[in-house]
Design a protein around this motif. Structure first.
Motif: not given
Length: 219
Positions: A177-194
């Motif tokens: 139930g948390c809010a999310t902030l993703a960093v593009v350090t290990t995974t491509a941006r398009e694969k991050l759902d945040a």
């Protein structure tokens, strides 16, 4: 640069993943798992795509039940013996320093001994609350690590911001139930759902205040 509305919210705590979010341990992780795979007859390509998953869960995918305990002990031994080349990721030290007097935690898929070893090797000043995979019944992508971190801080998970680099870690944060902030350090941006995505923590700043913590784009 905006943060897709995160900059308009106030949070009671910030919960950080560790590997890939605060520290770059990629080389050490790769070396340990590559050696483990050779020892256990697992093809190298089968080891890909497990970022953010506890070691015990990975071992369970490849070894029969009667060999899993030994397999877990071996990967723990390999990882503990190799912390070479760890580096603090951009903005990580500054983020932790900004939150030193505010509620924050690390929730990692490492075991406690490995987490402490990597924190020591990196030189980071870690938060007092550290949740590791051996402290929860279910590791990421289950919500347990982030739920336990929020509980230990005495805050509502819905008022926490999780900072993650891995899709399965983000899945765990959302399930909590948390809010999310993703960093593009290990995974491509398009694969991050945040809720918002940045290159790394140098692109944001955390501002604790009397009413809570805000996250802003770095000036």
């Amino acid at each position: 640069m905006g943060l897709n509305g995160l900059e308009d919210r106030v949070f009671d705590a910030v919960l950080f993943d560790m590997d890939g979010t605060l520290v770059d341990s990629t080389a050490a992780v790769y070396r340990a798992w590559a050696r483990w795979a050779v020892e256990h007859g697992v093809a190298e390509e089968q080891m890909r795509g497990h970022d953010g998953i506890p070691a015990a869960s990975i071992v369970a995918k490849f070894l029969p039940e009667d060999q899993r305990e030994a397999g877990i002990l071996r990967i723990n031994e390999l990882e503990l013996s190799d912390t070479g080349g760890l580096a603090v990721l951009p903005g990580a030290a500054e983020a932790l320093a900004a939150l030193v007097d505010a509620p924050n935690a690390i929730a990692t898929s490492c075991t406690m001994p490995l987490a402490k070893a990597r924190i020591a090797a990196s030189g980071l000043a870690a938060p007092t609350v550290l949740v590791t995979a051996d402290q929860v019944e279910h590791g990421k992508p289950a919500p347990d690590p982030y739920l336990l971190a929020a509980e230990r801080l005495g805050v509502d998970p819905a008022r926490c911001l999780v900072v993650e680099d891995a899709p399965l870690g983000l899945q765990a944060a959302k399930a909590a139930g948390c809010a999310t902030l993703a960093v593009v350090t290990t995974t491509a941006r398009e694969k991050l759902d945040a809720d918002a995505i940045v290159g790394d923590l140098s692109e944001v700043r955390f501002e604790p205040g009397a009413d809570g913590i805000r996250v802003r784009p770095a000036a």
